[in-house]
Design a protein around this motif. Structure first.
Motif: not given
Lengths: 378, 423
Positions: A9-30, B272-279
């Motif tokens: 369960q801990v591993v699962f949570v860590v994986v989720l957090v890493v994915i969420a952080r990655e998405m957040y960083l990608n979004a902020s970068f974009a 899927s069209k507007f947001v996914v790319d951002l993530l």
């Protein structure tokens, strides 16, 4: 084994957090490379686009937040009216499906099979393009005794405008409610003790009507009935219904009623036959059998699946995009096109849909608990 | 009777009431199928069913007038005032959208593959299912309409021949299936499992046609199939996760299911069209249509998760206990004892989900896919055929309806054969 599970369960949570952080960083970068940042402050900037219909009032000079709110309330208005109308029509269809009249039974069957096996989007466009826009043009509006008009630019009905004393008048109505409740309880008591007819609906509503009427006469300017007028530019005054609103509403009602009809039919059939026979033996009329014995029991099993249909109806208001009715989706895409911030806007959309769905579910669960058999909490 | 009692109050956004709806319908059909009173003479029948009293007679007359009026309107439109030429010209677009014409053989090959398999399956099962006179009549009527449409709309002799060839292909399949009977049941099931990957290879492989060029009715069918096939494994995991003893897994599954079910598909498609790319990382570029399929897969998996959960709840506790008593591990218990029973009972609900997903594929127009409905709208907006909205909508609606309706009928027959609700 337990340690293994906890570790998993801990591993699962860590994986989720890493994915969420990655998405957040990608979004902020974009966003950062576009010179923007992840924030909701854009909602305070001027909207700048018009919205044809709004409940709470809106103008292009107001902030984007107001535009979003207008879209959300529009969608909710359609859903609220749609839920009431779909329930009424659905119950009628469900009863008609079980009618002893062969003709009525078959009509209801065809209705259900046609409307629930066709995509809702086809139906929305059909009502809009092929039915509503095909009725006479505004120059040759169909007039109902001069009180209401119908044309392909929508319908105009007599409306109610609040007057100067509207607030005070509402107090009268509010004051009438406890009185009506007392009358209701008194009549119920009399009915239970002496078996006299209770007339509680009639009497309670009468109390409210008398007090509200007295308030109206005393105050002089509580509200006015306003008749629509037909001019060269279109309708003015009264209660106006746009073709887009009518199309999405009719489509949702007709579509959802087909499903509700099947639920009602199923739950009426789930009521044991003996109940109806007993009611018959007691000398109740067919209408009374249905209203007093069968439907209340059928309602008990029907509520959970009907709740699901209400949620579907609410979510399906999103199909308004096809006819250009300014609903949540329509306004949000406009907002994104005008001001960007797709991620933030979308999070608001998700929040609104989920929040409203939750509200509907909570209300329906309360209703479910209220009608459930005592002790039937399995 | 099914063992599941009406569920008590449950808080949530969507929950499994779709399954409840199916259960209702099963009950209702079972009651209707019960033998009624002895058949009366036609005269008596009319009196009993149409004119049993003043109210009933009035209802019959009123609804009779209504039906006649509607029938007159529809018939006079279909046979007199409608301009069907628009459908004739637009037919190719309706079927395959902007799919390159030179590559259309890929679609034909896929269609024939499915038709022959369907014929074989019918042949294998037809030993037990003999069509009644009514079914034959309905089938003949449907075939007549389909034949009329084909001969009216097919542009070239080749297309005409290929479309007309579907019927002999299906019949040949049925005859072969009948010949071999249940001996080929297993290979047939394997073939059905492989048919979707095979179609993907036919369409996409050998310098094929990319998904961005898929369109028309072909797209609707492919998208709905992707929605079921791709989301099934994820849905299964979600259902098991929702019943897991590990709180983190359970909460994550519930959150995923409620999130995807609580928001309409249109919103997810736009997402899927507007947001996914951002993530996603900037170097990761996925075609729009694949992103849309992915999001639809998640959306559908949330529903499948709930359907499978309903099936799992229907497996009696004794089955778990018996498996435990035999010393099976959790994995083996699930794979060998619980899931086979649970999944079997979910087949009708799965078909019903497939139907609603199939209807929902028309929503892809929100991200500018030209599916059947969009192609129909487009053909009605051309200058030449201005004002043919009714014709094109009716035609597109009829195709959607025919598929959805026949699948729902098929699912009802399956229910009877699988004994759902009776075991």
């Amino acid at each position: 084994m337990r340690v293994l599970r906890a570790a998993g369960q801990v591993v699962f949570v860590v994986v989720l957090v890493v994915i969420a952080r990655e998405m957040y960083l990608n979004a902020s970068f974009a966003l950062g490379s576009a010179g923007r940042e992840l924030s909701y402050t854009y909602l305070d900037s001027r909207a700048g686009f018009g919205i044809k219909e709004h409940v709470l009032g809106y103008s292009p000079n107001q902030p984007l937040f107001k535009a979003f709110l207008a879209g959300a309330t529009n969608a909710m208005l359609v859903a609220a009216i749609g839920i009431v109308m779909a329930t009424v029509l659905g119950v009628l269809i469900g009863i008609a499906r079980l009618s002893s009249n062969w003709m009525v039974k078959k009509i209801a069957l065809v209705y259900v099979e046609v409307f629930r096996n066709t995509p809702l989007l086809v139906q929305v466009i059909f009502w809009y393009v092929a039915v509503i826009l095909a009725i006479p043009r505004i120059e040759s509006s169909v007039s109902v005794f001069g009180l209401a008009f119908v044309s392909n630019r929508g319908a105009a009905l007599p409306g109610i405008r609040s007057g100067a004393d509207f607030g005070t008048w509402l107090l009268f109505v509010l004051a009438a409610l406890p009185v009506a409740a007392t009358v209701w309880r008194w009549r119920s008591r009399v009915h239970e003790r002496a078996g006299e007819p209770h007339y509680r609906w009639l009497l309670s509503l009468g109390v409210v009507a008398v007090l509200a009427g007295a308030g109206y006469v005393l105050l002089g300017d509580a509200f006015r009935v306003e008749l629509p007028e037909l001019s060269a530019h279109g309708y003015s005054g009264g209660l106006q219904i746009s073709p887009e609103f009518a199309a999405i509403l009719v489509a949702l009602v007709v579509y959802t009623a087909a499903f509700i009809g099947e639920i009602v039919r199923g739950s009426i059939m789930a009521v044991s036959k003996g109940q109806k026979e007993a009611a018959q033996a007691l000398g109740l009329s067919p209408g009374q059998q249905l209203r007093l014995v069968v439907l209340p029991q059928a309602m008990r099993v029907a509520i959970p699946p009907i709740n699901n249909q209400y949620l579907n109806l609410w979510k399906n208001t999103s199909l308004a995009f096809a006819v250009g009715f300014p609903d949540l989706i329509n306004i949000s895409t406009t907002m994104v096109n005008q001001a960007g911030h797709a991620l933030e806007t979308f999070s608001l959309v998700v929040g609104t849909y989920l929040g409203t769905s939750l509200l509907i579910s909570v209300a329906m669960n309360a209703l479910n608990r209220a009608v459930a058999l005592r002790g039937d909490t399995a | 009777m099914s063992g599941a009692a009406p569920k008590g109050p449950r808080l949530g956004l969507g929950l499994s009431e779709d399954v409840d709806l199916l259960r209702f319908e099963q009950q209702a059909r079972a009651i209707e199928a019960a033998p009624g009173p002895a058949p009366a003479t036609p005269r008596e029948w009319i009196r009993q069913n149409l004119f049993s009293g003043p109210v009933n007679s009035l209802l019959t007359l009123a609804s009779g007038v209504f039906v006649l009026f509607l029938a007159y309107q529809i018939l006079s439109f279909v046979f007199v005032s409608a301009q069907w030429e628009v459908v004739q010209v637009g037919m190719r677009g309706y079927m395959i959208g902007s799919f390159p014409v030179d590559e259309a053989w890929r679609v034909w090959a896929s269609a024939y593959l499915v038709i022959i398999l369907a014929g074989l399956s019918y042949g294998v099962s037809a030993r037990r299912l003999r069509p009644s006179a009514g079914q034959v009549a309905v089938g003949a009527a449907a075939a007549a309409v389909a034949g009329a449409v084909v001969f009216f709309t097919a542009q070239t002799p080749l297309v005409r021949g290929l479309a007309a060839g579907a019927t002999p292909a299906a019949i040949a399949g049925a005859l072969v299936g009948r010949l071999f009977g249940r001996k080929i049941l297993r290979p047939l099931i394997v073939a059905w499992v492989l048919v979707f990957p095979a179609i993907m290879i036919i369409v996409r492989g050998f310098v094929g046609v990319p998904p961005s060029e898929w369109g028309g009715f072909f797209f609707n069918i492919i998208a709905a199939t992707v929605g079921i096939v791709a989301s099934f494994p994820l849905g299964l995991l979600l259902a098991l996760g929702r019943r897991s003893e590990m709180p983190v897994i359970r909460i994550a599954s519930v959150g995923f299911i409620e999130l995807f079910r609580g928001v309409p598909l249109v919103a997810w498609l736009i997402f899927s069209k507007f947001v996914v790319d951002l993530l996603l990382p900037p170097q990761m570029v996925i075609p729009d249509i694949i992103k849309a399929f992915l999001v639809m897969t998640f959306f559908s998996a949330a529903y499948i998760g709930e359907i499978v959960r309903g099936g799992l709840q229907g497996v009696p506790a004794g089955q778990y206990e018996a498996a435990r008593a035999l010393g099976l591990s959790t994995t083996r218990m699930m794979a060998l004892i619980v899931l086979p029973q649970a999944l079997r009972s979910t087949i009708p609900a799965m078909i019903s989900h497939f139907i609603s997903l199939f209807k929902d594929t028309s929503l892809f127009v929100a991200i500018e896919v030209t599916d059947l409905l969009a192609a129909a709208r487009r053909s009605a907006s051309s200058l030449l055929y201005f004002g043919t909205d009714m014709e094109t909508l009716l035609f597109a609606g009829l195709i959607f309806w025919a598929v959805a309706f026949s699948m729902s009928r098929w699912s009802q027959r399956l229910e009877v054969r699988l004994g759902v609700g009776r075991r």
